[in-house]
Design a protein around this motif. Structure first.
Motif, short mmCIF file in Angstrom:
data_model
loop_
_atom_site.label_atom_id
_atom_site.label_comp_id
_atom_site.label_asym_id
_atom_site.label_seq_id
_atom_site.Cartn_x
_atom_site.Cartn_y
_atom_site.Cartn_z
N ASN A 157 53.99 30.59 62.53
CA ASN A 157 53.16 30.14 63.67
C ASN A 157 53.23 31.09 64.86
N ASN A 158 53.62 32.34 64.59
CA ASN A 158 53.76 33.33 65.66
C ASN A 158 52.62 34.33 65.71
N TYR A 159 51.72 34.29 64.73
CA TYR A 159 50.70 35.33 64.62
C TYR A 159 49.33 34.72 64.35
N THR A 160 48.32 35.39 64.85
CA THR A 160 46.95 35.15 64.42
C THR A 160 46.67 36.17 63.33
N ILE A 161 46.28 35.71 62.15
CA ILE A 161 46.18 36.58 60.98
C ILE A 161 44.73 36.70 60.55
N ARG A 162 44.28 37.93 60.38
CA ARG A 162 42.93 38.19 59.91
C ARG A 162 43.01 38.96 58.59
N VAL A 163 42.24 38.53 57.63
CA VAL A 163 42.24 39.14 56.30
C VAL A 163 40.84 39.67 56.02
N LEU A 164 40.73 41.00 55.91
CA LEU A 164 39.44 41.63 55.63
C LEU A 164 39.21 41.65 54.13
N THR A 165 38.05 41.15 53.71
CA THR A 165 37.75 41.13 52.27
C THR A 165 36.25 41.18 52.04
N ARG A 166 35.87 41.84 50.94
CA ARG A 166 34.47 41.85 50.52
C ARG A 166 34.09 40.58 49.77
N SER A 167 35.11 39.77 49.41
CA SER A 167 34.86 38.58 48.58
C SER A 167 35.43 37.34 49.26
N PRO A 168 34.79 36.88 50.34
CA PRO A 168 35.35 35.74 51.10
C PRO A 168 35.35 34.43 50.34
N THR A 169 34.64 34.37 49.20
CA THR A 169 34.64 33.14 48.41
C THR A 169 35.52 33.24 47.18
N SER A 170 36.29 34.32 47.03
CA SER A 170 37.19 34.45 45.89
C SER A 170 38.28 33.39 45.98
N PRO A 171 38.90 33.02 44.87
CA PRO A 171 39.95 31.98 44.91
C PRO A 171 41.08 32.30 45.89
N SER A 172 41.52 33.55 45.93
CA SER A 172 42.62 33.88 46.83
C SER A 172 42.18 33.80 48.29
N ALA A 173 40.95 34.24 48.59
CA ALA A 173 40.45 34.15 49.97
C ALA A 173 40.30 32.70 50.41
N VAL A 174 39.80 31.84 49.53
CA VAL A 174 39.66 30.42 49.85
C VAL A 174 41.03 29.79 50.09
N PHE A 175 42.00 30.16 49.24
CA PHE A 175 43.36 29.64 49.41
C PHE A 175 43.94 30.05 50.76
N LEU A 176 43.81 31.34 51.10
CA LEU A 176 44.37 31.82 52.36
C LEU A 176 43.68 31.21 53.57
N SER A 177 42.38 30.98 53.46
CA SER A 177 41.63 30.43 54.60
C SER A 177 42.10 29.05 55.00
N ALA A 178 42.75 28.35 54.07
CA ALA A 178 43.24 27.00 54.36
C ALA A 178 44.61 27.00 55.04
N LEU A 179 45.24 28.17 55.15
CA LEU A 179 46.56 28.26 55.77
C LEU A 179 46.43 28.27 57.29
N PRO A 180 47.43 27.77 58.00
CA PRO A 180 47.39 27.81 59.47
C PRO A 180 47.33 29.24 60.00
N ASN A 181 46.55 29.44 61.04
CA ASN A 181 46.50 30.71 61.78
C ASN A 181 45.83 31.85 61.01
N VAL A 182 45.12 31.54 59.93
CA VAL A 182 44.52 32.58 59.08
C VAL A 182 43.00 32.50 59.16
N ALA A 183 42.37 33.66 59.35
CA ALA A 183 40.91 33.76 59.32
C ALA A 183 40.50 34.83 58.32
N ILE A 184 39.53 34.52 57.49
CA ILE A 184 38.98 35.47 56.53
C ILE A 184 37.82 36.20 57.20
N ILE A 185 37.89 37.53 57.19
CA ILE A 185 36.87 38.36 57.83
C ILE A 185 36.06 39.07 56.75
#
Length: 348
Positions: free
Chosen positions: A29-57
């Motif tokens: 809970n100390n960081y704002t996390i951004r994950v750059l990906t070409r596949s924002p609907t991939s299973p791993s991107a969807v999983f990460l997007s549900a975590l606190p403080n995480v945004a899929i870019i």
């Protein structure tokens, strides 16, 4: 008054390394996390997007417009490029260029996900040349020449190795009947070699340490591993943990490639680029160097490496047997590497 959260960008954040890093940083809970990906609907991107403080870019890590946008407002970057997708030449270019763009955008700390080069370590013996090692290692050498301090950006290198989790994928055992007994057979052209392997959850913790301890990690090339592991130990540990009979069967390289693990072994690595590029190795060339490296123990971790890892992460997993117990490993297959997962388990 609370301290503002630092913003961390991950390029390669939906891959095998990136996911445990994002999970580890998210739970602080100390960081704002951004994950750059070409596949924002991939299973791993969807999983990460549900975590606190995480945004899929949504964006392309190999496109300057996307990168300029992604680096806006970033304090810390972790970058791990997919050499299997783009090939050695492109990884060298983009590794350097992404570092330059991070510096241009005044990123405070840049962490490069790397591999060591057995080709370089052996004095450039051809049998060890492995393109997906060499591209990352060349970028590491270049980064290591960059300034740190008032005129530069903090940089660190995380040099990883094979993942223990690939015993559920590329290294997964076969099930055979031998003399009437069901036997789990671990097969690889590794001989008596004891290559380093890493538990990916611990990899995420090492990156967290690098971020939280910039005074120590700045300028550091941290060579991580759970242990140097022989395949006889793998089979023995599997039997101890599961009670199932297991053996190791050494393979020749010809037998390994004939198994069809990569499909046609003479097609070129770099599945996202045109294959008329003479700098691309074939799967046979690349993975001959790969397995020669491990069979001849060219890149084993040293006692000094393990002493530092013990200091950084005293609770780390320290053996393949401990990893099997902790994760409930049973020899069954699952997806680990991003190329396999994105292809639905099919060979890349």
């Amino acid at each position: 008054m609370s301290t503002p959260k630092q913003t961390v960008l991950l390029i390669g954040g939906t891959g095998a390394q990136g996911v445990p890093i994002v999970k580890e940083l998210s739970k602080t809970n100390n960081y704002t996390i951004r994950v750059l990906t070409r596949s924002p609907t991939s299973p791993s991107a969807v999983f990460l997007s549900a975590l606190p403080n995480v945004a899929i870019i949504p964006g392309d890590g190999y496109n300057e417009t996307s990168l300029h946008s992604a680096f806006e407002g970033i304090d810390i970057a972790f970058v791990n490029l997919n050499g299997f997708a783009i090939g050695e030449k492109a990884e060298i270019y983009w590794g350097m260029r992404i570092f330059e763009l991070a510096r241009e955008h005044r990123v405070q700390h840049f962490i490069w996900g790397s591999l060591a080069s057995s080709y370089q370590a052996s004095g450039y013996q051809a049998r060890f040349r492995t393109g997906h090692f060499d591209g990352k290692a060349k970028v590491t050498d270049w980064i290591s020449a960059q300034e740190i301090g008032d005129r530069g950006m903090r940089w660190s290198v995380l040099t990883s190795c094979m993942y223990l989790e690939t015993f559920a994928e590329m290294l997964a055992p076969a099930h055979e009947t031998i003399d009437g007994d069901e036997v789990v057979v671990f097969k690889a052209p590794v001989g008596r070699g004891t290559p380093p392997l890493i538990y990916l959850e611990d990899l995420g913790k090492y990156v967290r340490w690098m971020i939280e301890n910039p005074q120590r990690s700045s300028g550091l090339n941290l060579r991580i591993a759970t242990a140097n592991v022989g395949w006889e130990e793998v089979a023995r540990s599997f039997t101890e943990v599961t009670g199932k009979k297991a053996i190791f069967r050494d393979l020749s390289l010809d037998e390994y490639f004939a198994s069809g693990i990569f499909g046609p072994a003479d097609r070129k690595v770099g599945h996202s680029v045109g294959h008329d590029d003479d700098t691309l190795q074939t799967y046979r060339e690349n993975f001959s160097g790969f397995w020669n490296t491990w069979k001849e123990d060219v890149l084993k971790r040293s006692e000094k490496d393990f002493e530092l890892m013990d200091e950084i992460l005293p609770e780390r997993v320290r053996s393949v047997g401990e990893w099997m117990k902790l994760t409930g490993y049973n020899g069954e297959k699952s997806n680990v590497l991003k190329d396999y997962a994105d292809a639905g388990g099919k060979k890349p």
